[in-house]
Design a protein around this motif. Structure first.
Motif, PDB file in Angstrom:
ATOM      1  N   UNK A 192      15.298  -0.939  -1.593  1.00 27.26           N
ATOM      2  CA  UNK A 192      15.004  -1.494  -2.922  1.00 27.26           C
ATOM      3  C   UNK A 192      15.728  -2.788  -3.233  1.00 27.26           C
ATOM      4  N   UNK A 193      16.766  -3.138  -2.486  1.00 29.32           N
ATOM      5  CA  UNK A 193      17.538  -4.346  -2.780  1.00 29.32           C
ATOM      6  C   UNK A 193      16.661  -5.592  -2.680  1.00 29.32           C
ATOM      7  N   UNK A 194      16.779  -6.478  -3.647  1.00 28.28           N
ATOM      8  CA  UNK A 194      16.059  -7.742  -3.623  1.00 28.28           C
ATOM      9  C   UNK A 194      14.597  -7.653  -3.992  1.00 28.28           C
ATOM     10  N   UNK A 195      14.183  -6.509  -4.535  1.00 27.53           N
ATOM     11  CA  UNK A 195      12.761  -6.358  -4.875  1.00 27.53           C
ATOM     12  C   UNK A 195      12.510  -6.310  -6.377  1.00 27.53           C
ATOM     13  N   UNK A 196      13.462  -6.758  -7.140  1.00 25.59           N
ATOM     14  CA  UNK A 196      13.273  -7.010  -8.568  1.00 25.59           C
ATOM     15  C   UNK A 196      14.009  -8.286  -8.912  1.00 25.59           C
ATOM     16  N   UNK A 197      13.284  -9.233  -9.485  1.00 24.80           N
ATOM     17  CA  UNK A 197      13.897 -10.502  -9.842  1.00 24.80           C
ATOM     18  C   UNK A 197      13.197 -11.032 -11.091  1.00 24.80           C
TER      19      UNK A 197
END
Length: 352
Positions: free
Chosen positions: A325-330
């Motif tokens: 999940x890291x880096x998949x919401x910005x």
């Protein structure tokens, strides 16, 4: 069997008619939010690069795997006998096969009537004024509640791409909208949701919720527990069966939970059917309580998960997202989510 399917289709049509009738009524629930109004951005997926094609595996004949890559997990529904027969005259004889069909796309959005997968197209609120994404911060220091709208599309990728378009075991229908939560008043009204799903009161207690930890562990190491149907594994609980969730910790887990809840809701309303198991070799059957083991979500946007992540790019429903999940919401363009949902399919592959 034909009579049963006809009756079930009539019930499903009645459900949708009731939803549309209620949908024209003005919304009484509002998503409390201190955030500015959400915007609609394009997140059109690329069916070649943004789909993890390994998720169609393993391919089985009877109970024997004939193709698998990366140790993809399978559910224990494959018939043990490789030969099958479907009714008709003359009876159709074939081979029992099993695979995972990419069939649904779940679109979890902040702004109602926004369609990121179609270039950011927006639809006016002429049907029903629906609340947008919101978060309610509590004074106890816990994670805030959150609300999302969801669209579920029937998107048979093999059919749309013209791959094996005449295969008797693949869905032979074009693209369609299966569900829009904006027109469902129970999606943003917890009291109405509990009226439609009165059994939810049985699972709103610490003991039932604690059992979801077992479902989380099982889904993360193998497959989710079918008997814990009120649990959504590491993402939380299926109830309340609406767009509100407590302890919002990020887009990934919340969007996974929303996708699971809507799929569960579609089974309850006879919109989604069972396609796995020996009893579904010749056609689908209604399944009021969704078997979570029969679905695999794979994120396509805002950043597609297609590589080898913790052994799989499409873990079972309820599995932990800690490995990918890291880096998949910005900010701005990474606050909505799209998932390809693979469905387990067992079929009698006949030759005429």
């Amino acid at each position: 069997m034909i009579r049963l399917q006809s009756m079930v289709f009539q019930v499903a049509r009645a459900w949708m008619a009731a939803i549309l009738l209620l949908g024209v009524l003005p919304s009484t629930a509002q998503a409390a939010s201190s955030e500015p109004s959400a915007t609609c951005h394009s997140m059109t997926p690329n069916p070649i690069n943004d789909i993890c094609w390994r998720c169609v595996l393993p391919l089985t004949i009877g109970s024997v795997e004939i193709a698998n890559i990366g140790g993809m997990r399978d559910m224990p529904s494959n018939p043990g006998i490789p030969v099958c027969m479907c009714p008709g005259w003359p009876p159709r004889v074939g081979v029992t096969i099993g695979f995972w069909e990419p069939i649904y796309v779940s679109e979890v959005i902040r702004k109602p009537y926004c369609f990121p997968s179609f270039g950011g197209m927006e639809m006016g609120e002429s049907i029903r004024r629906a609340p947008q994404h919101g978060r309610r911060t509590r004074k106890t220091g816990e994670a805030p509640d959150a609300f999302y709208q969801v669209h579920m599309y029937v998107m048979p990728i093999f059919y749309l791409l013209g791959v094996m378009s005449d295969h008797p075991c693949l869905v032979q229908v074009p693209w369609d909208i299966a569900y829009m939560t904006e027109i469902d008043p129970s999606w943003d009204d917890t009291a109405l949701s509990q009226t439609i799903n009165p059994e939810s009161q049985l699972f709103s207690n610490p003991i039932a919720q604690a059992a979801c930890a077992v479902d989380c562990l099982s889904a993360s190491t193998n497959l989710p527990r079918r008997e814990l149907f009120w649990c959504a594994g590491c993402q939380g609980a299926m109830y309340p069966n609406n767009g509100w969730t407590v302890h919002h910790t990020g887009l990934v887990d919340t969007s996974l939970l929303m996708s699971q809840r809507l799929m569960y809701k579609m089974h309850r309303q006879f919109i989604a059917w069972k396609f796995h198991g020996a009893d579904s070799l010749c056609g689908p059957n209604p399944e009021v309580i969704m078997d979570k083991r029969a679905y695999r979500p794979q994120m396509m946007a805002p950043r597609a998960v297609t590589g080898s992540v913790t052994g799989s790019c499409c873990p079972p429903m309820g599995a932990t997202s800690a490995g990918w999940r890291a880096g998949r919401e910005f900010p701005i363009k990474g606050e909505d989510a799209l998932y390809m949902i693979f469905r387990k399919r067992n079929c009698c592959l006949t030759y005429y």
